[in-house]
Design a protein around this motif. Structure first.
Motif, mmCIF file in Angstrom:
data_model
loop_
_atom_site.group_PDB
_atom_site.id
_atom_site.type_symbol
_atom_site.label_atom_id
_atom_site.label_comp_id
_atom_site.label_asym_id
_atom_site.label_seq_id
_atom_site.Cartn_x
_atom_site.Cartn_y
_atom_site.Cartn_z
ATOM 1 N N VAL A 1 2.334 -1.573 -0.881
ATOM 2 C CA VAL A 1 1.756 -0.468 -0.117
ATOM 3 C C VAL A 1 1.542 -0.929 1.315
ATOM 4 O O VAL A 1 0.954 -1.984 1.556
ATOM 5 C CB VAL A 1 0.421 -0.004 -0.734
ATOM 6 N N ILE A 2 2.036 -0.141 2.248
ATOM 7 C CA ILE A 2 1.842 -0.409 3.669
ATOM 8 C C ILE A 2 0.808 0.600 4.163
ATOM 9 O O ILE A 2 1.050 1.809 4.103
ATOM 10 C CB ILE A 2 3.154 -0.227 4.461
ATOM 11 N N THR A 3 -0.339 0.104 4.609
ATOM 12 C CA THR A 3 -1.370 0.994 5.136
ATOM 13 C C THR A 3 -1.655 0.642 6.587
ATOM 14 O O THR A 3 -1.351 -0.454 7.049
ATOM 15 C CB THR A 3 -2.695 0.908 4.336
ATOM 16 N N GLY A 4 -2.239 1.589 7.281
ATOM 17 C CA GLY A 4 -2.607 1.364 8.670
ATOM 18 C C GLY A 4 -2.996 2.677 9.311
ATOM 19 O O GLY A 4 -2.875 3.743 8.689
ATOM 20 N N PRO A 5 -3.464 2.612 10.536
ATOM 21 C CA PRO A 5 -3.873 3.843 11.221
ATOM 22 C C PRO A 5 -2.680 4.757 11.502
ATOM 23 O O PRO A 5 -1.520 4.320 11.450
ATOM 24 C CB PRO A 5 -4.511 3.347 12.511
ATOM 25 N N ARG A 6 -2.981 5.993 11.792
ATOM 26 C CA ARG A 6 -1.923 6.956 12.122
ATOM 27 C C ARG A 6 -1.091 6.452 13.297
ATOM 28 O O ARG A 6 -1.602 5.810 14.204
ATOM 29 C CB ARG A 6 -2.547 8.303 12.495
ATOM 30 N N GLN A 7 0.181 6.754 13.248
ATOM 31 C CA GLN A 7 1.114 6.446 14.329
ATOM 32 C C GLN A 7 1.215 4.948 14.642
ATOM 33 O O GLN A 7 1.461 4.568 15.777
ATOM 34 C CB GLN A 7 0.715 7.214 15.602
ATOM 35 N N SER A 8 1.024 4.096 13.624
ATOM 36 C CA SER A 8 1.086 2.654 13.867
ATOM 37 C C SER A 8 2.427 2.041 13.481
ATOM 38 O O SER A 8 2.605 0.839 13.631
ATOM 39 C CB SER A 8 -0.051 1.939 13.132
ATOM 40 N N ALA B 1 0.986 4.775 3.806
ATOM 41 C CA ALA B 1 -0.152 5.685 3.831
ATOM 42 C C ALA B 1 -1.041 5.385 5.019
ATOM 43 O O ALA B 1 -1.199 4.234 5.403
ATOM 44 C CB ALA B 1 -0.976 5.539 2.546
ATOM 45 N N SER B 2 -1.613 6.419 5.588
ATOM 46 C CA SER B 2 -2.581 6.230 6.660
ATOM 47 C C SER B 2 -3.898 5.775 6.060
ATOM 48 O O SER B 2 -4.413 6.403 5.146
ATOM 49 C CB SER B 2 -2.800 7.531 7.430
ATOM 50 N N SER B 3 -4.437 4.676 6.553
ATOM 51 C CA SER B 3 -5.665 4.131 5.987
ATOM 52 C C SER B 3 -6.891 4.931 6.390
ATOM 53 O O SER B 3 -7.955 4.766 5.830
ATOM 54 C CB SER B 3 -5.843 2.676 6.407
ATOM 55 N N SER B 4 -6.754 5.839 7.340
ATOM 56 C CA SER B 4 -7.902 6.630 7.776
ATOM 57 C C SER B 4 -8.215 7.762 6.805
ATOM 58 O O SER B 4 -9.267 8.379 6.889
ATOM 59 C CB SER B 4 -7.631 7.206 9.168
ATOM 60 N N ASP B 5 -7.325 8.035 5.854
ATOM 61 C CA ASP B 5 -7.563 9.103 4.882
ATOM 62 C C ASP B 5 -8.584 8.631 3.859
ATOM 63 O O ASP B 5 -8.377 7.648 3.170
ATOM 64 C CB ASP B 5 -6.244 9.473 4.190
ATOM 65 N N SER B 6 -9.689 9.337 3.740
ATOM 66 C CA SER B 6 -10.782 8.900 2.868
ATOM 67 C C SER B 6 -10.466 9.055 1.389
ATOM 68 O O SER B 6 -11.168 8.517 0.552
ATOM 69 C CB SER B 6 -12.059 9.683 3.204
ATOM 70 N N SER B 7 -9.399 9.764 1.041
ATOM 71 C CA SER B 7 -9.078 9.971 -0.371
ATOM 72 C C SER B 7 -8.261 8.827 -0.954
ATOM 73 O O SER B 7 -8.019 8.789 -2.139
ATOM 74 C CB SER B 7 -8.310 11.283 -0.550
ATOM 75 N N ILE B 8 -7.831 7.893 -0.128
ATOM 76 C CA ILE B 8 -6.968 6.838 -0.621
ATOM 77 C C ILE B 8 -7.796 5.624 -1.040
ATOM 78 O O ILE B 8 -8.696 5.206 -0.348
ATOM 79 C CB ILE B 8 -5.892 6.460 0.420
ATOM 80 N N SER B 9 -7.496 5.134 -2.211
ATOM 81 C CA SER B 9 -8.153 3.936 -2.732
ATOM 82 C C SER B 9 -7.059 3.050 -3.282
ATOM 83 O O SER B 9 -6.384 3.401 -4.229
ATOM 84 C CB SER B 9 -9.128 4.325 -3.839
ATOM 85 N N LEU B 10 -6.873 1.897 -2.667
ATOM 86 C CA LEU B 10 -5.768 1.026 -3.045
ATOM 87 C C LEU B 10 -6.283 -0.309 -3.561
ATOM 88 O O LEU B 10 -7.401 -0.700 -3.246
ATOM 89 C CB LEU B 10 -4.866 0.790 -1.830
ATOM 90 N N PRO B 11 -5.468 -1.008 -4.347
ATOM 91 C CA PRO B 11 -5.869 -2.324 -4.844
ATOM 92 C C PRO B 11 -6.229 -3.267 -3.704
ATOM 93 O O PRO B 11 -5.746 -3.111 -2.597
ATOM 94 C CB PRO B 11 -4.630 -2.809 -5.597
ATOM 95 N N ALA B 12 -7.044 -4.257 -4.012
ATOM 96 C CA ALA B 12 -7.550 -5.170 -2.981
ATOM 97 C C ALA B 12 -6.559 -6.240 -2.564
ATOM 98 O O ALA B 12 -6.780 -6.906 -1.578
ATOM 99 C CB ALA B 12 -8.835 -5.816 -3.470
#
Length: 126
Positions: free
Chosen positions: A23-30, A112-123
């Motif tokens: 999973v690649i997460t980060g802020p929008r437009q990154s 996925a954008s990490s700023s979305d509060s509905s996302i919960s990903l493994p540590a």
């Protein structure tokens, strides 16, 4: 505009070598989607991978209504973009990719954008 190499690329490549879901997460437009699609264009993936975006309402409906079916239908490595739009899909990825038949490495890259509060990903992170 040409592609700008990312410092994280060797780490991502190492993860893809032995991990069924990355999973690649980060802020929008990154650049998450740009990075994932760049990997799809590499010779080792170009002919044998696919790209899905949950911005497509039809794919989003499938991801929400039959997340395991969507995962099992992917016979080759796949990027699933905007994965935060389908919490059901995320839960199935978290619960056990092995039960979805994702035993082989290099199966799914999810952006996925990490700023979305509905996302919960493994540590486990890079």
């Amino acid at each position: 505009m040409s592609y700008i190499p990312r410092v994280i690329e060797p780490y991502l490549q190492a993860c893809l070598a032995d991990t069924p879901v990355v999973v690649i997460t980060g802020p929008r437009q990154s650049g998450k989607t740009t990075l994932a699609r760049h990997f799809l264009n590499r010779p080792e993936y170009e002919e044998t991978s696919s790209y899905l975006t949950l911005d497509d309402e039809n794919i989003l409906a499938i991801a929400r209504n039959d997340p395991i079916g969507l995962l099992r239908s992917q016979s080759r490595p796949v990027v699933i973009d905007e994965v935060q739009r389908a919490p059901e899909l995320i839960r199935n990825l978290e619960r056990g990719s092995l039960s979805c038949g994702l035993r082989q490495p290099k199966r799914i890259k999810a952006a996925a954008s990490s700023s979305d509060s509905s996302i919960s990903l493994p540590a486990n992170r890079l």
